[in-house]
Design a protein around this motif. Structure first.
Motif, PDB file in Angstrom:
ATOM      1  N   GLU A   1      -2.083  -3.657 -22.631  1.00  0.00           N
ATOM      2  CA  GLU A   1      -3.381  -3.981 -21.969  1.00  0.00           C
ATOM      3  C   GLU A   1      -4.340  -4.576 -23.086  1.00  0.00           C
ATOM      4  N   ALA A   2      -4.997  -5.636 -22.519  1.00  0.00           N
ATOM      5  CA  ALA A   2      -5.908  -6.363 -23.661  1.00  0.00           C
ATOM      6  C   ALA A   2      -7.349  -6.050 -23.372  1.00  0.00           C
ATOM      7  N   GLY A   3      -7.699  -4.948 -22.897  1.00  0.00           N
ATOM      8  CA  GLY A   3      -9.174  -4.339 -22.650  1.00  0.00           C
ATOM      9  C   GLY A   3      -9.551  -4.885 -21.233  1.00  0.00           C
ATOM     10  N   GLY A   4     -10.689  -4.428 -21.115  1.00  0.00           N
ATOM     11  CA  GLY A   4     -11.339  -4.784 -19.671  1.00  0.00           C
ATOM     12  C   GLY A   4     -10.639  -4.123 -18.618  1.00  0.00           C
ATOM     13  N   VAL A   5     -10.136  -2.930 -18.774  1.00  0.00           N
ATOM     14  CA  VAL A   5      -9.531  -2.391 -17.656  1.00  0.00           C
ATOM     15  C   VAL A   5     -10.623  -2.077 -16.554  1.00  0.00           C
ATOM     16  N   ALA A   6     -10.291  -2.173 -15.446  1.00  0.00           N
ATOM     17  CA  ALA A   6     -11.067  -1.905 -14.465  1.00  0.00           C
ATOM     18  C   ALA A   6     -11.273   0.048 -14.298  1.00  0.00           C
ATOM     19  N   GLU A   7     -12.553   0.152 -14.514  1.00  0.00           N
ATOM     20  CA  GLU A   7     -12.760   1.628 -14.652  1.00  0.00           C
ATOM     21  C   GLU A   7     -13.647   1.923 -13.409  1.00  0.00           C
ATOM     22  N   ALA A   8     -13.197   2.753 -12.493  1.00  0.00           N
ATOM     23  CA  ALA A   8     -13.856   2.987 -11.300  1.00  0.00           C
ATOM     24  C   ALA A   8     -14.902   3.826 -11.470  1.00  0.00           C
ATOM     25  N   PHE A   9     -14.933   4.649 -12.572  1.00  0.00           N
ATOM     26  CA  PHE A   9     -15.841   5.676 -12.851  1.00  0.00           C
ATOM     27  C   PHE A   9     -16.437   5.461 -13.998  1.00  0.00           C
ATOM     28  N   GLU A  10     -16.449   4.576 -14.820  1.00  0.00           N
ATOM     29  CA  GLU A  10     -17.259   4.419 -15.728  1.00  0.00           C
ATOM     30  C   GLU A  10     -17.934   2.708 -15.839  1.00  0.00           C
ATOM     31  N   PRO A  11     -18.916   2.706 -14.807  1.00  0.00           N
ATOM     32  CA  PRO A  11     -19.341   1.319 -14.653  1.00  0.00           C
ATOM     33  C   PRO A  11     -19.945   0.899 -15.601  1.00  0.00           C
TER      34      PRO A  11
ATOM     35  N   ARG B   1       0.990  -1.188  -0.022  1.00  0.00           N
ATOM     36  CA  ARG B   1       0.037  -0.015   0.083  1.00  0.00           C
ATOM     37  C   ARG B   1       0.851   1.359  -0.086  1.00  0.00           C
ATOM     38  N   ALA B   2       0.606   2.263  -1.006  1.00  0.00           N
ATOM     39  CA  ALA B   2       1.384   3.429  -1.063  1.00  0.00           C
ATOM     40  C   ALA B   2       2.925   3.406  -1.090  1.00  0.00           C
TER      41      ALA B   2
END
Lengths: 413, 456
Positions: free
Chosen positions: B446-456, B268-269
Motif C-alpha cells: 500500500e502506497a499510502g492514502g488509505v481510506a480511513e473511515a474513522f480518521e478523516p 457485496r458480502a
C-alpha cells in the motif's frame, strides 16, 4: 436444528450484520445497539423455541471465543478515538469514573439482594464465585456503548459540545469492563511452576502480555506496509492471544484488548492498521445472536439479571445528575441526562459471553443474562432519553446528518 | 506476496520479523513448562495463529532465496507440527480438518475461475497431447518401477506377482495425480502470465477429472489381480458416471446461483457467502458422495465463462487468498508424517526421481507432437511434479479397498507425496522465473492514502 443448520443461521446473521452495521450506503438504519438480534437469538435458543439446541451452542464455543477475542482486539485498536477523532483525556477520565460508579453500584445492588434474599444465590456459590458474579455483572453493566452516539449523529445529526463530551465519556469507559474482567479471571490464580501469581500481578500481566504481543506484531509490519504480511501477522497474533487465553484461563477480553492497543502504539502504520483490521461488522451480530441464544432463564438467573440491570439504570441516572452538576455544557439538558447513557452493546455482550464460557454454571449464566437484558432495556430507555437531552441542549440538527462518520469504530463497543 | 516493483522489504526487517517469531515461539514453548495448565499443545485456536504467523514470516524470509511462499508455509507447519516442536499437535491437526476443507473449496473455486474457455481452446492441442503422454508414461513407468522395487517393499512380501502388478497399477494412478492447490498457490503469489502458467493451470485442473476416471478403470482391472477369485466388474463405472456427471451438474447449478448473486448484489458480502458455501456445502456434498472439489471447480468455471462477473469474483477470492494458502499448507506441513518419511525416504526418493524424470520425458514427447513453443517444451513438465491431498485421498481409498497391504502402501504414499510436496512448488517457481513469466510479480504494497473511515 443441526450444527450445520445452526452454522448457516449464524452466517445469515453475520451477512445481515454486514448490511445493517456496515452497509455501503451508510444510511442510518436499524437499532442503536443491536437489541433486536439479541432477542431473536433468545427466541430461537433453548430458553424459548429450542430451535438452536444447547449441544449446538456448545459445539460452537470456539467460534464464540474467537469472536469475543476479536471484538476485544478491535476495541483495543480504536481505544482513544471516537467519531473519527482523538478522545479528550479529561472527558475519557469522566467515562472511567462513571463506569466505575456503575460497576460498584451494580455489585452493591447484588450484594444487598443476596443478603436480603439468600435463596437467590446460584447453587453452590463459593466465595470466589460470589466475587466473580459481582465483578462480572459490574463489568458487563458498567459501560455505555458508543454505537448510540454514532446512531444519534447519523440519524439526528447530533453535534455540539455536550454530544462531544458524552461521546468521549462513552469511548473512555471501555477500559473498565476490560480491567474488571482481567481481575475476575485473576481470581482463579494462574498456577506457575513457582506457585500461583498474586492477584494484582495476574490481572496486570494479561493486558500487558497482549500489549507486548501487539507491539511485536507492529514491529513485524516493517516500514513497507504489505497487506498479505499484515493479514498473516494480525490474524496470527490475535489467534495466538485468544488461544493462549483460553488455554491458560486468562480473560478473553484483556489479552486481545492489549494486542489491539499494542498494534496501534507505534505511529507508523496506525491509520492503516485501524482501517484494515476493523472487522466488527461480521462479528458483532453473530455474537449478539449467540448471546441471546445462550441466555438462560433458569433458577435465580433472571432475578439476579433484573436486579443488576435495575441497579445499572439507577446509577446511570445518578451519574447523569453528577454530570449535569459538574459540566456546564450539560446544564440545558437537565438532570435526567443519565438515562441517555443507559445503552449497552457489543462490548457488554462480549463480557457476558466471556464470563459464560469461563465460569459455566449459575455465575456465568447470570452475568450473560444481565448483559443481554441490559442491551434490551438500554435500547428502550437510552436512545429517546439521549435525543431528549440533546434536543434540550440544542444539539440536534436532524436535516444535516452526515452518515458514515466513525461507523466502523462505534459499533465495536 | 512479493513487493514486486515497489520498494522490497529490507533483509534486516525480514530477519527482525523472523527473530520476533522465533522469540515468540520460544516463549510459547517456555510457557508450557512455566504454566502446567498450558498442557502439551497450543490448542486449536492458537495453532491456527501459529501456522499463520510462522508461515507468513518464513515465506517472507525464503522469498529472499527465490523459494515460493508455499515452501515457507509447509516448513512452518513441519517445524511447529507434532513431530518437531509439538505446538500444533495431532488433535489440533484433526480439529482443523473443516478449516482445511474450506480452504480447499475456495482454492477449487479460484482454480475453476482461472480457467478461461478461450485459453482452453487455444491450448487444446498442447493439453490433449500432454494429457495423453503424461498419464500414459507416468502410470506405466511408475508401475514398472514399483514392480522392480518389490524387494524394497516389505508389505509386498506375501503378495503373488499378479497381485504386485495390480498394486503397481494403483501406484501408477497415484503418481499421475497433481496438486491444484500448489499450482494455484504459486500462481497466486507470482501472478505469472504466459504460456507455461496457462498450460500448467489448464492441465492440472483438468487432470482432476482424468484421475477420477483412471482410478475407476485401474481399480476394475486391479481387483481381480490383487484379490484372486473376484470377477471383473464394471459397476465402478456406473458409480463414476453418477459421481462425475452429478458433480458437474451440481457445480453448474452452484455457479449459476453465484452468477445470479453477483448480478443482483455485485460483490457485496461475497467473501462471507463463499465461506458459508465452503463450510456447509463441502460437508453436504461429501455426505451425498459427490466430488466437491469438482463441484466447486465447475462453479468457478461457470462464473468466469458464462457471465461477466468473473473479475469481481476472482478478486473476492484473491482477497482471502494468502490466508487460505497459509492455513492449508501449514496444516499440510503439520500433517507430514516425519517418522514414516525417516524410515521410507530411500524408496520414496526412488519414486520421486523416477516420477520427475518420466514427467520430463513425457513433457518432451508431448511438446514434440503438439509443436509447443520452446519455453513450454523445456519447462512444461516442471509444474506437474507437486502432489498433495488428492494423492493421499486416492491412497486412503486404496487402503480401504485393499486392507491387506493398504497400510504399507499408505505410508509409502505419505512419504512420496511429502517429498513431491516440498520439491514441486520450488521447481514450478524456478520454471516460471526462467520463462520470464513472473516479471510482473504481484504487488501487494500500500502506497499510502488509505481510506480511513474513522480518521478523516
Amino acid at each position: 436444528m443441526t450444527a450445520l443448520g445452526f452454522l448457516g443461521l449464524l452466517l445469515v446473521a453475520s451477512y445481515l450484520g454486514g448490511f445493517l452495521v456496515g452497509g455501503r450506503t451508510g444510511g442510518p438504519r436499524g437499532l442503536a445497539s443491536g437489541a433486536g438480534v439479541v432477542l431473536l437469538g433468545f427466541v430461537a435458543g433453548p430458553a424459548v423455541l429450542d430451535l438452536v439446541s444447547s449441544d449446538s451452542l456448545e459445539l460452537f464455543s470456539p467460534l464464540v471465543q474467537v469472536g469475543v477475542g476479536w471484538l476485544a482486539m478491535d476495541v483495543g485498536l480504536v481505544f482513544g478515538r471516537v467519531l473519527g477523532r482523538p478522545v479528550r483525556p479529561l472527558s475519557a477520565l469522566w467515562g472511567v469514573g462513571v463506569a466505575l460508579v456503575c460497576a460498584a453500584g451494580v455489585a452493591g445492588g447484588l450484594v444487598l439482594l443476596l443478603r436480603l434474599v439468600p435463596q437467590l444465590a446460584p447453587e453452590g456459590l463459593t466465595e470466589r464465585g460470589r466475587w466473580v458474579l459481582l465483578l462480572g455483572c459490574g463489568a458487563a453493566l458498567s459501560e455505555t456503548t458508543r454505537s448510540v452516539f454514532r446512531w444519534a449523529a447519523e440519524r439526528y445529526g447530533a453535534r455540539g459540545p455536550l454530544f462531544a463530551r458524552l461521546a468521549d465519556l462513552a469511548a473512555g469507559d471501555d477500559l473498565v469492563p476490560v480491567a474488571l474482567a482481567a481481575v475476575a479471571a485473576a481470581l482463579q490464580p494462574l498456577a506457575t511452576r513457582f506457585g500461583p501469581l498474586p492477584l494484582a500481578v495476574d490481572a496486570a500481566v494479561q493486558p500487558l502480555a497482549g500489549w507486548l504481543l501487539g507491539l511485536a506484531a507492529a514491529a513485524m509490519l516493517g516500514r513497507v506496509f504489505q497487506l498479505n504480511v499484515f493479514r498473516g501477522v494480525l490474524l496470527g497474533i490475535t489467534l495466538i492471544a485468544i488461544g493462549s487465553s483460553v488455554r491458560l484461563g486468562l480473560s478473553l477480553l484483556a489479552v486481545p484488548f492489549g494486542v489491539g492497543l499494542g498494534l496501534t502504539t507505534p505511529s507508523r502504520h496506525r491509520a492503516r492498521v485501524r482501517a484494515r483490521a476493523i472487522s466488527e461488522r461480521f462479528v458483532v451480530l453473530p455474537l449478539m445472536f449467540l448471546a441471546g441464544a445462550m441466555t438462560s432463564v433458569e433458577g435465580p438467573v433472571p432475578w439476579l439479571a433484573a436486579a443488576a440491570v435495575a441497579a445499572r439504570l439507577l446509577f446511570k441516572l445518578l451519574s447523569g445528575v453528577g454530570l449535569w452538576a459538574a459540566w456546564p455544557e450539560a446544564r440545558p439538558a437537565g438532570p435526567a441526562l443519565g438515562a441517555g447513557l443507559a445503552s449497552s452493546g457489543a462490548l457488554s455482550v462480549a463480557v457476558g459471553l466471556s464470563f459464560a464460557l469461563a465460569f459455566p454454571g449459575g455465575v456465568g449464566a447470570s452475568v450473560l443474562a444481565a448483559s443481554t437484558l441490559a442491551v434490551v432495556v438500554g435500547e428502550l430507555v437510552a436512545p429517546p432519553s439521549l435525543r431528549r437531552a440533546l434536543r434540550k441542549a440544542g444539539e440536534l440538527h436532524e436535516a444535516t446528518a452526515e452518515p458514515g462518520v466513525g461507523r466502523a469504530v462505534e459499533a465495536v463497543s | 506476496m512479493s513487493a514486486g516493483g515497489a520498494a522490497p522489504r529490507p533483509l534486516g526487517e525480514r530477519l527482525l520479523e523472523a527473530a520476533l517469531v522465533v522469540g515468540l515461539l520460544a516463549l510459547l514453548v517456555g510457557a508450557r513448562r512455566l504454566f502446567p495448565a498450558a498442557g502439551a499443545g497450543a490448542g486449536t485456536i492458537a495453532s491456527v495463529g501459529i501456522l499463520l504467523l510462522g508461515g507468513t514470516v518464513l515465506a517472507n524470509l525464503l522469498e529472499l532465496v527465490g523459494l515460493p511462499h508455499l515452501t515457507g508455509y509447509l516448513l512452518a507447519g513441519v517445524a511447529t507440527g507434532p513431530h518437531v516442536l509439538g505446538m500444533v499437535d495431532h488433535q489440533a491437526v484433526a480439529d482443523l480438518e473443516p478449516v482445511n476443507q474450506l480452504a480447499l473449496s475456495l482454492i477449487a473455486l479460484a482454480g475453476g475461475a482461472e480457467l478461461r474457455l478461450a485459453s482452453l481452446k487455444s491450448g487444446l492441442r498442447s493439453l490433449a497431447w500432454a494429457t495423453l503422454w503424461q498419464n500414459l508414461l507416468v502410470l506405466t513407468v511408475l508401475a514398472g518401477v514399483f514392480v522392480a522395487a518389490r524387494p524394497l517393499l516389505p508389505f509386498l512380501a506375501d503378495v503373488p506377482t499378479a497381485g504386485v502388478v495390480g498394486v503397481a497399477l494403483l501406484w501408477g494412478v497415484m503418481a499421475v495425480t497433481r496438486s491444484p492447490s500448489a499450482t494455484l498457490g504459486i500462481l497466486s503469489q507470482t501472478r505469472a502470465k504466459g504460456p507455461l502458467a496457462t498450460f500448467t493451470l489448464n492441465f492440472v485442473m483438468s487432470s482432476d477429472v482424468v484421475v477420477v476416471v483412471l482410478l475407476a478403470l485401474v481399480m476394475t482391472i486391479a481387483r481381480p489381480l490383487v484379490t484372486p477369485g473376484s470377477s471383473l466388474s464394471l459397476g465402478a463405472f456406473r458409480e463414476l458416471g453418477v459421481e462425475v456427471l452429478g458433480s458437474i451438474s451440481l457445480g453448474t447449478t452452484l455457479g449459476l446461483f453465484l452468477v445470479a448473486y453477483l448480478r443482483l448484489l455485485k460483490d457485496r458480502a461475497l467473501v462471507l457467502v463463499l465461506v458459508a458455501l465452503g463450510l456447509v456445502f463441502t460437508q453436504l456434498f461429501d455426505y451425498l458422495q459427490f466430488d466437491w472439489l469438482l463441484i466447486f471447480m465447475t462453479a468457478g468455471f461457470i462464473v468466469q465463462n458464462l457471465s461477466k462477473q468473473g473479475g469481481p469474483f476472482v478478486s473476492s477470492i484473491e482477497s482471502m487468498g494468502e490466508v487460505v494458502y497459509v492455513v492449508f499448507f501449514g496444516v499440510a506441513g503439520a500433517h507430514l508424517d516425519l517418522p514414516v518419511l525417516r524410515v521410507l525416504w530411500p524408496v520414496a526418493l526412488l519414486f520421486v526421481v523416477s516420477r520427475g524424470l518420466t514427467s520430463w520425458v513425457a513433457g518432451r514427447v508431448a511438446s514434440h507432437f503438439a509443436q509447443d513453443a520452446p519455453a513450454l517444451r523445456r519447462w512444461g513438465w516442471a509444474g506437474l511434479v507437486s502432489q498433495a491431498g488428492l494423492a493421499l485421498g486416492i491412497s486412503a481409498n486404496i487402503q480401504s479397498e485393499f486392507p491387506a497391504f493398504g497400510a504399507g502402501l499408505g505410508a509409502l504414499a505419505v512419504a512420496t507425496v511429502a517429498m513431491n510436496e516440498m520439491v514441486g512448488p520450488v521447481l514450478f517457481k524456478v520454471a516460471l522465473d526462467r520463462c520470464g513469466e513472473t516479471a510482473g510479480e504481484a504487488e501487494d504494497v500500500e502506497a499510502g492514502g488509505v481510506a480511513e473511515a474513522f480518521e478523516p
